[in-house]
Design a protein around this motif. Structure first.
Motif, mmCIF file in Angstrom:
data_model
loop_
_atom_site.group_PDB
_atom_site.id
_atom_site.type_symbol
_atom_site.label_atom_id
_atom_site.label_comp_id
_atom_site.label_asym_id
_atom_site.label_seq_id
_atom_site.Cartn_x
_atom_site.Cartn_y
_atom_site.Cartn_z
ATOM 1 N N ARG A 161 51.532 34.011 38.118
ATOM 2 C CA ARG A 161 50.417 33.160 38.530
ATOM 3 C C ARG A 161 49.198 33.992 38.895
ATOM 4 O O ARG A 161 48.077 33.673 38.494
ATOM 5 C CB ARG A 161 50.848 32.285 39.711
ATOM 6 N N ASP A 162 49.438 35.074 39.670
ATOM 7 C CA ASP A 162 48.320 35.949 40.033
ATOM 8 C C ASP A 162 47.696 36.575 38.792
ATOM 9 O O ASP A 162 46.477 36.718 38.698
ATOM 10 C CB ASP A 162 48.808 37.047 40.988
ATOM 11 N N SER A 163 48.565 36.971 37.846
ATOM 12 C CA SER A 163 48.051 37.555 36.607
ATOM 13 C C SER A 163 47.198 36.553 35.851
ATOM 14 O O SER A 163 46.138 36.898 35.317
ATOM 15 C CB SER A 163 49.224 38.020 35.734
ATOM 16 N N THR A 164 47.667 35.285 35.842
ATOM 17 C CA THR A 164 46.896 34.238 35.160
ATOM 18 C C THR A 164 45.554 34.031 35.843
ATOM 19 O O THR A 164 44.518 33.886 35.178
ATOM 20 C CB THR A 164 47.689 32.921 35.155
ATOM 21 N N VAL A 165 45.583 34.004 37.181
ATOM 22 C CA VAL A 165 44.334 33.833 37.933
ATOM 23 C C VAL A 165 43.381 34.985 37.653
ATOM 24 O O VAL A 165 42.179 34.789 37.459
ATOM 25 C CB VAL A 165 44.631 33.725 39.445
ATOM 26 N N VAL A 166 43.947 36.214 37.640
ATOM 27 C CA VAL A 166 43.110 37.391 37.373
ATOM 28 C C VAL A 166 42.497 37.298 35.979
ATOM 29 O O VAL A 166 41.305 37.566 35.790
ATOM 30 C CB VAL A 166 43.944 38.676 37.513
ATOM 31 N N GLU A 167 43.317 36.906 35.001
ATOM 32 C CA GLU A 167 42.808 36.776 33.639
ATOM 33 C C GLU A 167 41.719 35.711 33.566
ATOM 34 O O GLU A 167 40.694 35.900 32.892
ATOM 35 C CB GLU A 167 43.955 36.427 32.694
ATOM 36 N N GLN A 168 41.952 34.575 34.262
ATOM 37 C CA GLN A 168 40.948 33.507 34.263
ATOM 38 C C GLN A 168 39.656 33.998 34.909
ATOM 39 O O GLN A 168 38.556 33.700 34.413
ATOM 40 C CB GLN A 168 41.488 32.292 34.997
ATOM 41 N N ASN A 169 39.798 34.726 36.027
ATOM 42 C CA ASN A 169 38.603 35.253 36.693
ATOM 43 C C ASN A 169 37.872 36.252 35.805
ATOM 44 O O ASN A 169 36.635 36.266 35.754
ATOM 45 C CB ASN A 169 38.992 35.910 38.017
#
Length: 305
Positions: A161-169
């Motif tokens: 989830r954090d990786s997804t958030v980082v990618e989205q950011n």
């Protein structure tokens, strides 16, 4: 007492036990085999006990292979059966053997209903306790392992989830950066050439925008649209005249240009109407359209700047 194991421990030096030695002395070496067959029978019975009943000893005679009195010589040292000790009379050899194990050698114990081996029960209880303890350890280990797997899975989910958030950011930042770069480049082009926003092949009124910027002020998208409306409604020539008139009179707004354009048209209409009043045939004479050299006007304003 439920049994969950199918064997019992057997000490390797059991034959050296003084009680066993005394038993063999009384009944012969064959009694050692009787003893262990009896222990196996007790180990496979409920609660590791056998009923103190006559039918038990009749069955044991056959299972242990013990000869009855008529088939072997009587031993004068054998303990006789005491009727006061139990409520039945039994002459079976297995009874005499077991009765001696209870009272003479203390290898067995009994009450009014059952007989058993205290050593067997103790060993089986110890074994049962170890087995249950091991099962409990396995159960707790399974719970701990399951919790570890769940925590690992939760951690993996959080990381994903954090990786997804980082990618989205990161995608959002890249998009914003691209937009900012486009806006910066656009502003740079506009600073270099204010009319660059209208550098489109479809822009037909660029000379009008250029004249307005030189004579009055900046051309915003809103002003551009209003200038387009004026050109469409009144024609380029009248809009050029209105812009020049506005500049000559010190005007500085698109509203002023719109007012001048509309006023000039009104004056033209009134002039035409007055001419037709003095000449009744004026209706059949077309008024020659006033030609305006907008390029000259444009150059005049440019030269003025």
């Amino acid at each position: 007492m439920a049994k969950d194991v199918y064997y019992f421990s057997h000490d390797v030096n059991a034959s050296n036990d003084p009680k066993i030695v005394a038993m063999e002395s009384q009944f012969g070496v064959i009694s050692y085999a009787w003893w262990w067959k009896l222990i196996e029978k007790l180990a496979s019975s409920d609660d590791y006990k056998l009923p103190f009943k006559k039918y038990t000893f009749i069955a044991l005679d056959k299972e242990l292979g013990i000869l009855n009195e008529n088939e072997r010589p009587f031993n004068e040292n054998e303990r006789p059966f005491n009727e006061n000790e139990h409520n039945f009379f039994c002459s079976n050899e297995s009874f005499l053997f077991i009765n001696s194990l209870i009272h003479d050698f203390e290898l067995l114990d009994c009450d009014d209903e059952y007989f058993w081996s205290p050593s067997l029960i103790r060993r089986q209880e110890e074994r049962r306790s170890k087995y249950e303890k091991k099962q409990e350890q396995r159960r707790l280990a399974g719970i701990k392992s399951g919790e570890a797997r769940r925590k690992k899975e939760q951690k993996r989910t959080v990381v994903q989830r954090d990786s997804t958030v980082v990618e989205q950011n990161e995608q959002k930042e890249r998009k914003e950066k691209e937009i900012n770069n486009i806006e910066r480049d656009t502003r740079a082009r506009e600073d270099e050439n204010p009319l660059s926003m209208f550098d489109d092949d479809e822009v037909k009124n660029k000379p009008i925008y250029d004249l307005y910027m030189k004579a009055i002020g900046d051309v915003s998208p809103v002003i551009k649209d209003r200038l387009d409306d004026l050109v469409e409604s009144y024609g380029k020539e009248r809009v050029i005249v209105a812009i020049n008139t506005t500049a000559d009179n010190g005007g500085n707004s698109i509203k002023y240009v719109e007012t001048v354009t509309a006023g000039n048209l009104k004056k033209e209409v009134q002039k035409d109407f007055g001419a037709s009043k003095h000449n009744g045939n004026a209706r059949n004479v077309s008024r020659k359209k006033e030609e305006v050299d907008w390029q000259a006007e444009y150059e005049r304003v440019h030269g003025k700047g």
